[in-house]
Write an enzyme that holds these catalytic residues in place. Structure first.
Site, PDB file in Angstrom:
ATOM      1  N   ASP A   1      30.206  46.050  36.268  1.00 38.73           N
ATOM      2  CA  ASP A   1      29.391  45.665  35.307  1.00 38.73           C
ATOM      3  C   ASP A   1      27.788  46.271  34.928  1.00 38.73           C
ATOM      4  OD1 ASP A   1      31.319  45.110  33.142  1.00 38.73           O
ATOM      5  OD2 ASP A   1      30.411  42.459  33.777  1.00 38.73           O
TER       6      ASP A   1
ATOM      7  N   GLU B   1      33.404  54.255  37.673  1.00 37.07           N
ATOM      8  CA  GLU B   1      33.563  53.165  37.732  1.00 37.07           C
ATOM      9  C   GLU B   1      33.579  53.150  36.386  1.00 37.07           C
ATOM     10  OE1 GLU B   1      29.058  51.669  39.785  1.00 37.07           O
ATOM     11  OE2 GLU B   1      29.001  52.970  40.808  1.00 37.07           O
TER      12      GLU B   1
ATOM     13  N   GLU C   1      37.242  55.766  28.470  1.00 36.95           N
ATOM     14  CA  GLU C   1      37.790  55.581  27.810  1.00 36.95           C
ATOM     15  C   GLU C   1      38.339  53.634  28.176  1.00 36.95           C
ATOM     16  OE1 GLU C   1      38.795  58.384  29.738  1.00 36.95           O
ATOM     17  OE2 GLU C   1      39.005  59.806  27.946  1.00 36.95           O
TER      18      GLU C   1
HETATM   19  N1  CAA Z   1      33.019  40.354  33.872  1.00 33.54           N
HETATM   20  C1  CAA Z   1      33.954  39.148  33.981  1.00 33.54           C
HETATM   21  N2  CAA Z   1      35.348  38.449  34.802  1.00 33.54           N
HETATM   22  C2  CAA Z   1      35.917  39.505  33.937  1.00 33.54           C
HETATM   23  C3  CAA Z   1      35.587  40.776  33.587  1.00 33.54           C
HETATM   24  C4  CAA Z   1      33.581  40.926  32.943  1.00 33.54           C
HETATM   25  N3  CAA Z   1      33.424  42.501  32.954  1.00 33.54           N
HETATM   26  N4  CAA Z   1      36.560  41.835  32.962  1.00 33.54           N
HETATM   27  C5  CAA Z   1      37.453  41.088  32.785  1.00 33.54           C
HETATM   28  N5  CAA Z   1      37.471  40.016  33.873  1.00 33.54           N
HETATM   29  C6  CAA Z   1      38.455  39.168  33.892  1.00 33.54           C
HETATM   30  C7  CAA Z   1      38.844  38.313  32.670  1.00 33.54           C
HETATM   31  O1  CAA Z   1      38.001  37.832  32.086  1.00 33.54           O
HETATM   32  C8  CAA Z   1      40.634  38.141  32.780  1.00 33.54           C
HETATM   33  O2  CAA Z   1      40.382  36.888  33.484  1.00 33.54           O
HETATM   34  P1  CAA Z   1      40.959  35.760  32.886  1.00 33.54           P
HETATM   35  O3  CAA Z   1      42.787  35.639  32.792  1.00 33.54           O
HETATM   36  O4  CAA Z   1      40.330  34.157  33.916  1.00 33.54           O
HETATM   37  O5  CAA Z   1      39.719  34.823  31.288  1.00 33.54           O
HETATM   38  C9  CAA Z   1      40.464  38.861  33.716  1.00 33.54           C
HETATM   39  O6  CAA Z   1      39.576  38.985  34.907  1.00 33.54           O
HETATM   40  C10 CAA Z   1      41.451  40.294  33.980  1.00 33.54           C
HETATM   41  O7  CAA Z   1      41.155  40.897  33.235  1.00 33.54           O
HETATM   42  P2  CAA Z   1      41.807  41.693  32.028  1.00 33.54           P
HETATM   43  O8  CAA Z   1      42.826  40.330  31.585  1.00 33.54           O
HETATM   44  O9  CAA Z   1      40.874  42.311  31.208  1.00 33.54           O
HETATM   45  O10 CAA Z   1      42.427  42.543  32.919  1.00 33.54           O
HETATM   46  P3  CAA Z   1      42.937  43.828  32.230  1.00 33.54           P
HETATM   47  O11 CAA Z   1      43.917  44.372  33.353  1.00 33.54           O
HETATM   48  O12 CAA Z   1      43.148  44.254  30.887  1.00 33.54           O
HETATM   49  O13 CAA Z   1      42.022  45.384  32.734  1.00 33.54           O
HETATM   50  C11 CAA Z   1      39.708  46.673  32.581  1.00 33.54           C
HETATM   51  C12 CAA Z   1      40.485  45.143  32.164  1.00 33.54           C
HETATM   52  C13 CAA Z   1      38.656  46.247  31.805  1.00 33.54           C
HETATM   53  C14 CAA Z   1      40.378  47.670  31.723  1.00 33.54           C
HETATM   54  C15 CAA Z   1      39.878  46.665  33.894  1.00 33.54           C
HETATM   55  O14 CAA Z   1      40.649  46.990  34.749  1.00 33.54           O
HETATM   56  C16 CAA Z   1      38.706  48.226  34.162  1.00 33.54           C
HETATM   57  O15 CAA Z   1      37.557  48.193  34.404  1.00 33.54           O
HETATM   58  N6  CAA Z   1      39.658  49.468  35.159  1.00 33.54           N
HETATM   59  C17 CAA Z   1      38.434  50.196  35.740  1.00 33.54           C
HETATM   60  C18 CAA Z   1      37.611  50.569  36.451  1.00 33.54           C
HETATM   61  C19 CAA Z   1      36.906  50.655  37.736  1.00 33.54           C
HETATM   62  O16 CAA Z   1      35.755  50.777  37.241  1.00 33.54           O
HETATM   63  N7  CAA Z   1      37.315  51.883  38.214  1.00 33.54           N
HETATM   64  C20 CAA Z   1      35.912  52.384  38.988  1.00 33.54           C
HETATM   65  C21 CAA Z   1      35.960  52.133  40.818  1.00 33.54           C
HETATM   66  S1  CAA Z   1      35.080  51.675  41.795  1.00 33.54           S
HETATM   67  C22 CAA Z   1      34.015  53.477  41.680  1.00 33.54           C
HETATM   68  O17 CAA Z   1      34.707  54.276  40.716  1.00 33.54           O
HETATM   69  C23 CAA Z   1      33.408  52.930  42.331  1.00 33.54           C
HETATM   70  C24 CAA Z   1      32.344  54.068  43.057  1.00 33.54           C
HETATM   71  O18 CAA Z   1      33.253  54.916  43.973  1.00 33.54           O
HETATM   72  C25 CAA Z   1      31.248  55.391  42.475  1.00 33.54           C
END
Ligand code: CAA
Length: 412
Positions: A272, A395, A399
């Protein structure tokens, strides 16, 4: 309802009225907050600008061409306190807020977006993550040298089959006495080639899905930590991106962040904040595209006059500037909310979604304004386009940001 009004005092002063139903009482009351950049924040912005122009500008294109990591430049960035900006001073950080971080990120990325992402990963993913969720021993041992720039960090969440679908972690961590044994592969790891320390997400209990993922601090010198070859990328080429394999990599149990099963929430919370950093990086690239376009349009003549006199060009410049200002306000908004309250997921996703989109658009327009010159490496705008694209991908893709935003809208 959210009202955001802007008083232009050289871009320094803005009023902010949040009426969201946040848990924070101040915001619940929906009171108007006058937000003025402090002298310190202005100084940070100016310092970042001066550093970028003096130290990064000359060789940014060459480093990009050669895929050369800016080792000396990152050291100097650390001396300014820019590698641990939001870390408290007691842990060798600069003790600044997220607004200051955004201001610095924009200025650095305006000149060299590769340096921007190196800085962003160390600040918003690695040091922020350890500071927020690490224990005292972990902060003493890892946060201090990471914040001072003595060590560089990377963030290892993505895998060959876990990009957007980040819960699909195949890397495992199995407890063995005072250690965890890690096995698996991480992909697309920014800073991974040069990093001394990685924050690694791995599954400790396959039956629990997201709640079975844990986070570890892993040193590159631990046996079984294997760094792959550098990826040959389209953009941000002087930052390095690698895969990292773990083959029976023995990690002390003391390096577990929080409890077992906390790793996915740790990654999401940290991302985030990371998304605000990437929004600021995108903003820097967009601003650079506009800067270059204004300059070129006042130098280039067509049909007997400078092309800046042509309405077709003026409309492009006006749209670019308007989008950039909107992205800047969204990004500052996300930073502001992060500094005020615990919940900033939606604001961060909005800022990244919009800033990355307008960065790609601005870079494309900059090339169009430059015509054929925009398509060759003599001018920087082709680099801006190549650098901008990744901001819609890493990050969390655009989508994914839309999914995050929509989930919040439907939940609120
Ligand atoms: N803060 C706190 N908790 C969170 C959260 C957040 N922002 N987002 C999800 N959670 C929690 C949920 O509340 C849930 O917990 P509970 O079961 O206790 O309620 C748990 O995490 C699972 O969440 P979801 O059911 O929402 O999970 P999902 O499988 O549907 O996935 C998603 C959610 C938003 C799609 C997530 O997988 C995502 O953000 N995907 C993208 C990943 C990403 O950003 N990768 C970047 C790689 S790092 C990078 O790029 C760095 C670099 O090198 C520059």
């Amino acid at each position: 309802m959210q009202l955001l009004s802007v008083t232009l005092f050289g871009g320094i002063f803005w009023n902010y009225w949040e009426c969201h139903n946040y848990s924070n009482n101040k915001l619940k009351q929906g009171r108007i907050m006058n937000f003025t950049f402090s002298e310190e924040q202005i100084l940070i912005k100016e310092t970042a600008r001066k550093f970028a122009v003096d130290e990064l500008q000359n060789n940014a294109g060459e480093r990009d061409e050669k895929q050369e990591f800016p080792t000396e430049e990152v050291k100097k960035l650390a001396e300014l306190g820019f590698m641990g900006m939001m870390v408290p001073e007691e842990y060798n950080g600069a003790g600044l807020d997220t607004i200051s971080y955004v201001l610095a990120m924009e200025e650095i990325s305006r000149v060299d977006a590769s340096v921007g992402v190196i800085m962003s990963v160390n600040n918003s993913l690695v040091t922020w993550g350890i500071n927020e969720y690490g224990n005292d021993e972990q902060k003493e041992k890892y946060l201090k040298p990471l914040a001072s720039g003595e060590l560089l960090g990377c963030f290892a969440l993505s895998e060959p089959e876990a990009g957007s679908d980040a819960t699909n972690q195949k890397t495992t961590a199995v407890r063995d006495g005072d250690y965890y044994i890690l096995n698996g592969t991480k992909n697309w790891i920014t800073n991974g080639y040069n990093a001394d320390v990685a924050l690694v997400m791995a599954t400790t209990d396959k039956t629990k899905g997201a709640k079975g993922i844990s986070a570890f601090i892993v040193e590159k010198d631990y046996p079984g930590y294997l760094i792959g070859k550098k990826e040959n990328k389209l953009g941000i080429r002087s930052s390095d991106t690698v895969s990292i394999a773990f083959e029976d990599c023995k990690v002390p149990a003391a390096n577990l962040i929080g409890e077992e099963g906390f790793g996915f929430k740790f990654a999401m919370r940290t991302l985030d904040g990371g998304r605000i950093g990437i929004a600021a990086q995108a903003l820097g690239i967009a601003q650079a595209s506009l800067d270059a376009s204004i300059k070129y349009s006042k130098e280039r003549k067509a049909f007997g006059e400078y092309i800046s006199e042509h309405q077709a060009i003026q409309f492009k410049l006006a749209d670019m500037a308007t989008n950039i200002q909107a992205a800047r306000l969204l990004t500052l908004n996300a930073a502001f909310v992060k500094d005020q309250v615990n919940s900033f997921t939606k604001q961060a996703a909005m800022a990244k979604l919009f800033a990355s989109k307008i960065a790609v658009e601005a870079a494309l327009e900059a090339i169009q304004i430059h015509g054929g010159y925009g398509y060759i490496k003599e001018y920087n705008v082709e680099r801006y386009l190549r650098d901008s694209k990744i901001t819609e991908i890493y990050e969390g893709t655009s989508e994914i940001q839309r999914i995050v935003i929509a989930r919040h809208l439907l939940k609120d």
